[in-house]
Scaffold this active site. Structure first.
Site, PDB file in Angstrom:
ATOM      1  N   GLY A 193       0.811  -1.202   0.000  1.00  0.00           N
ATOM      2  CA  GLY A 193       0.000   0.000   0.000  1.00  0.00           C
ATOM      3  C   GLY A 193       0.846   1.254   0.000  1.00  0.00           C
ATOM      4  O   GLY A 193       1.942   1.291  -0.563  1.00  0.00           O
ATOM      5  N   HIS A 194       0.334   2.309   0.644  1.00  0.00           N
ATOM      6  CA  HIS A 194       0.982   3.620   0.665  1.00  0.00           C
ATOM      7  C   HIS A 194       2.346   3.550   1.348  1.00  0.00           C
ATOM      8  O   HIS A 194       3.351   4.017   0.806  1.00  0.00           O
ATOM      9  CB  HIS A 194       0.055   4.594   1.406  1.00  0.00           C
ATOM     10  N   PHE A 195       2.401   2.938   2.534  1.00  0.00           N
ATOM     11  CA  PHE A 195       3.651   2.816   3.285  1.00  0.00           C
ATOM     12  C   PHE A 195       4.330   1.498   2.912  1.00  0.00           C
ATOM     13  O   PHE A 195       4.421   0.573   3.719  1.00  0.00           O
ATOM     14  CB  PHE A 195       3.378   2.899   4.785  1.00  0.00           C
TER      15      PHE A 195
END
Length: 294
Positions: free
Chosen positions: A263-265
């Site tokens: 995901g984002h991180f």
């Protein structure tokens, strides 16, 4: 072999905290974090690369362990953040370096490139966007605030500062959310809860429109200076979608684009894979310097 050192330097009256590891003479990789995090987001990556590079990861003003001056004394804009980071690199004597940009770190790092393109040896972008097609529908409430910056639209964004949203940012899109440590997000929530930090973050939400306005300038920089670029992208990012990574090839045809089931991180679950990609990429960029050191 290379311990991480935790240090603070005064930059024009602001105490800027940073993490540093690696040999002083090694090629430099400047690591710029995003929202709502700080340099602790690089806690797994830094040890993996410190044997080859000098890693420097500052906390932006208003984030992490760096100073949080009141809004009356410091304008929380991306131009201002970039100005502080430019002076930070000068104070550390960084005349040429690669930059790793993530989320907010992208518009900050790319502003550094606009200011002093000769100093940027290469760019590693991990879900650090520079194209309109990379911005997802998750930005709709923020865009509404840009269009009508009134109190109602500002207050509607306070949900982005809540712990459940931080949890969403860290776990949404992760192939196995159980692999995402709670340490990073809990620390982010601690910093977000400091008195006055909510208003700082809302100011930056509003000013994020300046980043979109700067996209054309960033693209012109890419075309004019052709920096080597590696995109290491969590393909399931709910905020910055894969089209944003693929778009770099429009202006930098030789850009390397790699996607991860994250995901984002993405560093929370794929630090080792991303470290290997960065090491291979920067070995080519810094071939002369690393050969001389060997």
């Amino acid at each position: 072999m290379f311990p991480v050192r935790y240090q603070t330097i005064n930059v024009d009256g602001l105490d800027i905290f940073y993490r540093e590891a690696g040999a002083a003479e090694a090629p430099v990789l400047l690591l710029l974090h995003g929202f709502p995090s700080a340099s602790h987001m690089f806690r797994d990556l830094i040890p993996l690369l410190a044997g080859k590079f000098r890693l420097i990861a500052p906390d932006l003003p208003g984030f992490g362990q760096s100073a949080q001056p009141p809004r009356e004394k410091f304008a929380y804009t991306f131009d201002a953040l970039a100005d502080v980071m430019a002076r930070f690199t000068e104070k550390l004597g960084l005349t040429r370096y690669a930059v790793y940009v993530f989320d907010y770190g992208a518009p900050v790092g790319l502003r550094l490139a606009l200011k002093n393109p000769e100093r940027i040896a290469a760019i590693v972008t991990q879900n650090g966007n520079a194209y309109v097609e990379g911005v997802s529908e998750a930005f709709a409430p923020i865009k509404a605030y840009w269009d009508a910056p009134n109190a109602d639209n500002r207050n509607a964004l306070r949900a982005f500062l809540a712990p459940q949203t931080t949890l969403f940012q860290y776990t949404q899109g992760a192939a196995d959310p159980a692999l995402v440590s709670p340490d990073g997000r809990n620390l982010d929530d601690f910093y977000l809860a400091r008195p006055g930090n909510d208003e700082i973050q809302l100011d930056l939400f509003l000013d994020y429109r300046s980043n979109v306005a700067a996209y054309e300038a960033f693209h012109a920089y890419f075309r004019a200076h052709k920096p080597p670029l590696l995109a290491v992208w969590g393909r399931n990012d709910p905020f910055f979608v894969p089209a944003g990574a693929e778009a770099f090839k429009r202006d930098l045809p030789d850009a390397e684009i790699r996607f991860y089931d994250a995901g984002h991180f993405a560093l929370e679950t794929h630090a080792r894979e991303i470290a290997k990609a960065i090491e291979s990429f920067l070995a080519k960029v810094f071939a002369h310097e690393m050969g001389a050191a060997a």
